[in-house]
Design an enzyme around this catalytic site. Structure first.
Site, mmCIF file in Angstrom:
data_model
loop_
_atom_site.group_PDB
_atom_site.id
_atom_site.type_symbol
_atom_site.label_atom_id
_atom_site.label_comp_id
_atom_site.label_asym_id
_atom_site.label_seq_id
_atom_site.Cartn_x
_atom_site.Cartn_y
_atom_site.Cartn_z
ATOM 1 N N GLY A 1 -8.131 -0.934 14.762
ATOM 2 C CA GLY A 1 -6.685 -1.020 14.968
ATOM 3 C C GLY A 1 -6.083 -1.796 13.817
ATOM 4 O O GLY A 1 -6.640 -1.834 12.723
ATOM 5 N N GLY B 1 -17.875 -0.314 18.237
ATOM 6 C CA GLY B 1 -16.994 -0.997 19.179
ATOM 7 C C GLY B 1 -16.022 -0.022 19.794
ATOM 8 O O GLY B 1 -16.344 1.147 20.031
ATOM 9 N N LYS C 1 -6.673 2.077 -3.288
ATOM 10 C CA LYS C 1 -6.372 1.359 -2.043
ATOM 11 C C LYS C 1 -6.528 2.265 -0.814
ATOM 12 O O LYS C 1 -7.162 1.912 0.179
ATOM 13 C CB LYS C 1 -4.964 0.767 -2.110
ATOM 14 C CG LYS C 1 -4.473 0.108 -0.844
ATOM 15 C CD LYS C 1 -5.355 -1.079 -0.448
ATOM 16 C CE LYS C 1 -5.117 -1.500 0.983
ATOM 17 N NZ LYS C 1 -4.335 -2.671 1.150
ATOM 18 N N THR D 1 0.859 -1.194 0.000
ATOM 19 C CA THR D 1 0.000 0.000 0.000
ATOM 20 C C THR D 1 0.892 1.240 0.000
ATOM 21 O O THR D 1 1.683 1.444 0.922
ATOM 22 C CB THR D 1 -0.896 -0.010 1.259
ATOM 23 O OG1 THR D 1 -1.662 -1.212 1.229
ATOM 24 C CG2 THR D 1 -1.816 1.188 1.304
ATOM 25 N N ARG E 1 -7.885 -9.276 4.049
ATOM 26 C CA ARG E 1 -8.021 -8.951 5.476
ATOM 27 C C ARG E 1 -7.282 -9.991 6.297
ATOM 28 O O ARG E 1 -7.347 -11.180 5.980
ATOM 29 C CB ARG E 1 -9.499 -8.997 5.905
ATOM 30 C CG ARG E 1 -10.374 -7.979 5.252
ATOM 31 C CD ARG E 1 -11.831 -8.406 5.327
ATOM 32 N NE ARG E 1 -12.042 -9.645 4.566
ATOM 33 C CZ ARG E 1 -13.188 -10.316 4.524
ATOM 34 N NH1 ARG E 1 -14.226 -9.913 5.215
ATOM 35 N NH2 ARG E 1 -13.312 -11.425 3.803
ATOM 36 N N GLU E 2 -6.627 -9.573 7.351
ATOM 37 C CA GLU E 2 -6.036 -10.530 8.279
ATOM 38 C C GLU E 2 -7.180 -11.348 8.878
ATOM 39 O O GLU E 2 -8.276 -10.839 9.087
ATOM 40 C CB GLU E 2 -5.283 -9.812 9.402
ATOM 41 C CG GLU E 2 -3.970 -9.245 8.930
ATOM 42 C CD GLU E 2 -3.178 -8.594 10.052
ATOM 43 O OE1 GLU E 2 -3.283 -9.009 11.208
ATOM 44 O OE2 GLU E 2 -2.433 -7.646 9.742
ATOM 45 N N CYS F 1 -3.137 -1.731 9.210
ATOM 46 C CA CYS F 1 -3.531 -1.053 7.961
ATOM 47 C C CYS F 1 -4.319 0.232 8.175
ATOM 48 O O CYS F 1 -3.855 1.306 7.782
ATOM 49 C CB CYS F 1 -4.326 -2.016 7.095
ATOM 50 S SG CYS F 1 -3.432 -3.536 6.803
HETATM 51 C C1 UGA Z 1 -8.095 -4.010 6.250
HETATM 52 C C2 UGA Z 1 -9.063 -4.029 5.053
HETATM 53 O O1 UGA Z 1 -10.329 -4.565 5.470
HETATM 54 C C3 UGA Z 1 -8.508 -4.879 3.908
HETATM 55 O O2 UGA Z 1 -9.378 -4.804 2.778
HETATM 56 C C4 UGA Z 1 -7.127 -4.328 3.519
HETATM 57 O O3 UGA Z 1 -6.540 -5.110 2.478
HETATM 58 C C5 UGA Z 1 -6.212 -4.357 4.724
HETATM 59 O O4 UGA Z 1 -6.806 -3.551 5.782
HETATM 60 C C6 UGA Z 1 -4.879 -3.812 4.312
HETATM 61 O O5 UGA Z 1 -4.782 -2.631 3.971
HETATM 62 O O6 UGA Z 1 -3.908 -4.585 4.205
HETATM 63 P P1 UGA Z 1 -7.556 -5.684 8.287
HETATM 64 O O7 UGA Z 1 -6.751 -4.559 8.861
HETATM 65 O O8 UGA Z 1 -6.964 -7.033 8.228
HETATM 66 O O9 UGA Z 1 -7.987 -5.335 6.756
HETATM 67 O O10 UGA Z 1 -8.863 -5.833 9.169
HETATM 68 P P2 UGA Z 1 -10.408 -5.399 9.114
HETATM 69 O O11 UGA Z 1 -11.230 -6.612 9.176
HETATM 70 O O12 UGA Z 1 -10.678 -4.452 8.034
HETATM 71 O O13 UGA Z 1 -10.550 -4.656 10.531
HETATM 72 C C7 UGA Z 1 -9.809 -3.489 10.853
HETATM 73 C C8 UGA Z 1 -10.234 -2.943 12.195
HETATM 74 O O14 UGA Z 1 -11.547 -2.407 12.130
HETATM 75 C C9 UGA Z 1 -10.261 -3.972 13.328
HETATM 76 O O15 UGA Z 1 -9.689 -3.404 14.480
HETATM 77 C C10 UGA Z 1 -11.732 -4.252 13.547
HETATM 78 O O16 UGA Z 1 -12.036 -4.607 14.862
HETATM 79 C C11 UGA Z 1 -12.330 -2.883 13.213
HETATM 80 N N1 UGA Z 1 -13.754 -2.954 12.782
HETATM 81 C C12 UGA Z 1 -14.089 -3.539 11.610
HETATM 82 C C13 UGA Z 1 -14.735 -2.355 13.570
HETATM 83 O O17 UGA Z 1 -14.455 -1.775 14.651
HETATM 84 N N2 UGA Z 1 -16.039 -2.380 13.139
HETATM 85 C C14 UGA Z 1 -16.395 -2.974 11.970
HETATM 86 O O18 UGA Z 1 -17.605 -2.942 11.637
HETATM 87 C C15 UGA Z 1 -15.404 -3.575 11.193
#
Ligand code: UGA
Length: 468
Positions: A287, A283, A233, A144, A180-181, A290
């Site tokens: 964090g 929530g 991105k 990114t 996503r992780e 990314c």
């Molecule tokens: C995120 C993006 O979703 C991916 O598409 C992207 O490729 C990736 O970053 C990246 O740039 O490499 P990721 O960081 O693995 O992926 O996790 P997410 O599932 O997106 O969650 C990120 C944060 O948001 C977490 O802390 C999660 O708890 C929080 N979250 C997510 C919320 O507080 N509420 C939600 O409704 C969704």
């Protein structure tokens, strides 16, 4: 999980190299979440892949098909892809591939801007590796990066290190990754789209690679300029982060509004097809490696163009305050935190990972300690990674019963599956005073408020009054 009784080829000695494939379809430089999952997925789908990383410990682990971090299904994927996937710490091996993907990290600098150090090192290494290549290698940036990075940073470094000319001797594309992780394997094998930024000639090479890879399952694809691809991105992550901060703001309103519940509000607006329900789970904030870094980098980048991007700024501001809301509620419930025992359930930045980067638990725990609380914490997978970043004063425990026993307050921080099945009586029977703050809206308020002093993010504080 299947047994790791074989190992991947490690191409560290030249004699071994000669005995193995002399050419691979692709090289992938940087074996973190994106690089390793991409490499193994490409190999499973039939490509010959060399994974390269300067960290020889990591390479050695991967060669034994041990994932260097917790990611569901990754070790199975490493086993499934074994035949096509070799690893090495010799970056010069990249010169043996027609397509070279860069998947190195782009962390934040202290001012929020993007750190280009690893990318520059990788680009220079690629430059040296392709020096004698005559078959027009294509360098693809999956990391990114802020708009302009491919053209202004990566390509000049490759030209300088190789003495070659972009567009004549080698090509370059931007091709951001959206995995996503926690679901990295699924996301890599089933991408919802491909974004390819480059010249017509270079984009056509990458497109034909992906067509070979995905066949009939080829996802929707956009061919565009490198800057557009890079900005897709950043905009994607910033938009999702904005949705989270937006709903967290509505959550704060709900907490002071009789009978309000943010979950119902999210369901309601989520039914509007133009909005959708995803990323509207209120929530304790976002964090991970990314969102925080990318939103900050976009903010910094926008400022460098003379525009403040106020929505991006507000997204970060709401997210900065949101984790501390849990501490505020605990403080009110316990009449101060000095000497109070607080149990933290969940440390990883989200479930199904052991990643502690920018995890909100760290901020919450720092604040609790600063206010004199005694903190114990549990996590199903992240205790080891957490021990590297948390204060020694925090008692890290592997049994959630030990975490809750004798505590004055429990704080649910990460919504792991194993916490979902916990009954209110389980908390009550172990805790000294049964105060539960549900930071991820995991529990049914009606059921829990009958047994516990239950509060939750985005729930009217009056509505969840204890009856125990
Ligand atoms: C995120 C993006 O979703 C991916 O598409 C992207 O490729 C990736 O970053 C990246 O740039 O490499 P990721 O960081 O693995 O992926 O996790 P997410 O599932 O997106 O969650 C990120 C944060 O948001 C977490 O802390 C999660 O708890 C929080 N979250 C997510 C919320 O507080 N509420 C939600 O409704 C969704």
């Amino acid at each position: 999980m299947r047994k790791n009784n074989m190992s991947l080829a490690v191409l560290d000695q030249s004699e071994k190299m000669d005995a193995l494939e002399t050419k691979s379809d692709v090289s992938i430089i940087g074996l973190g979440f994106v690089g390793l999952t991409t490499a193994a997925a490409f190999a499973k789908l039939g490509m010959k892949v060399i994974g390269l990383d300067v960290d020889s410990d990591k390479v050695s682990k991967i060669s034994k098909r041990v994932a260097p971090f917790h990611e569901p299904q990754l070790e199975e994927l490493l086993l499934d892809s074994e035949k096509n996937f070799s690893v090495s710490s010799k970056i010069e091996l990249a010169g043996r591939s027609r397509i070279i993907f860069l998947t190195v990290g782009t962390p934040s600098r202290s001012d929020g801007s993007m750190e280009t150090r690893f990318l520059i090192d990788a680009a220079r290494n690629v430059g040296s590796a392709i020096k004698s290549s005559t078959d027009y290698p294509l360098v693809v940036v999956k990391s990114t990066v802020v708009p302009g990075t491919l053209l202004k940073v990566v390509i000049p470094e490759i030209e300088d290190a190789s003495g070659m000319t972009y567009g004549t001797d080698f090509g370059a594309c931007s091709n951001p990754e959206f995995l996503r992780e926690g679901s990295a394997v699924y996301d890599t094998l089933n991408p919802d789209r491909l974004i390819i930024g480059g010249t017509k000639k270079d984009s056509a090479i990458l497109l034909s690679f992906y067509k070979r890879l995905f066949g009939k399952k080829m996802p929707k694809t956009i061919l565009t300029s490198p800057s557009n691809a890079e900005l897709v991105k950043y905009s994607n992550n910033a938009f999702l982060a904005m949705k989270i901060s937006f709903i967290n703001q509505i959550a704060r309103i709900c907490e002071s509004l009789p009978n309000a519940d943010v979950q119902i509000v999210a369901e309601g607006i989520g039914l509007d097809k133009r909005i959708g329900r995803s990323f509207l789970s209120a929530g304790l904030g976002f964090g991970g490696s990314c969102f925080p870094k990318d939103v900050k980098a976009l903010q910094h980048f926008s400022k460098s163009l003379g525009y403040d991007a106020p929505i991006v700024e507000a997204t970060m501001k709401v997210n900065h305050d949101q984790p501390l809301r849990a501490v505020q509620i605990a403080e009110e419930k316990l009449n101060g935190l000095e000497g109070k025992k607080v149990a933290i359930l969940g440390l990883a930045f989200k479930p199904d990972t052991d990643d502690m980067r920018e995890a909100v638990s760290v901020k919450i725990i720092e604040e609790l300690l600063q206010k004199g609380a005694i903190v114990s914490a549990h996590d199903p997978k992240a205790l080891k990674t957490a021990s590297l970043v948390l204060d020694d004063k925090v008692q890290l425990v592997s049994d959630k019963k030990d975490c809750l026993r004798g505590s004055d307050c429990a704080l649910l921080v990460t919504e792991w599956d194993e916490y979902k099945t916990m009954k209110p009586e389980f908390f009550r029977d172990l805790m000294r005073s049964p105060v539960l703050i549900d930071g991820r809206r995991l529990y049914d308020p009606t059921q829990f408020a009958k047994v516990l002093d239950y509060s939750a993010i985005g729930l009217d504080r009056g509505a969840s009054k204890t009856t125990c």
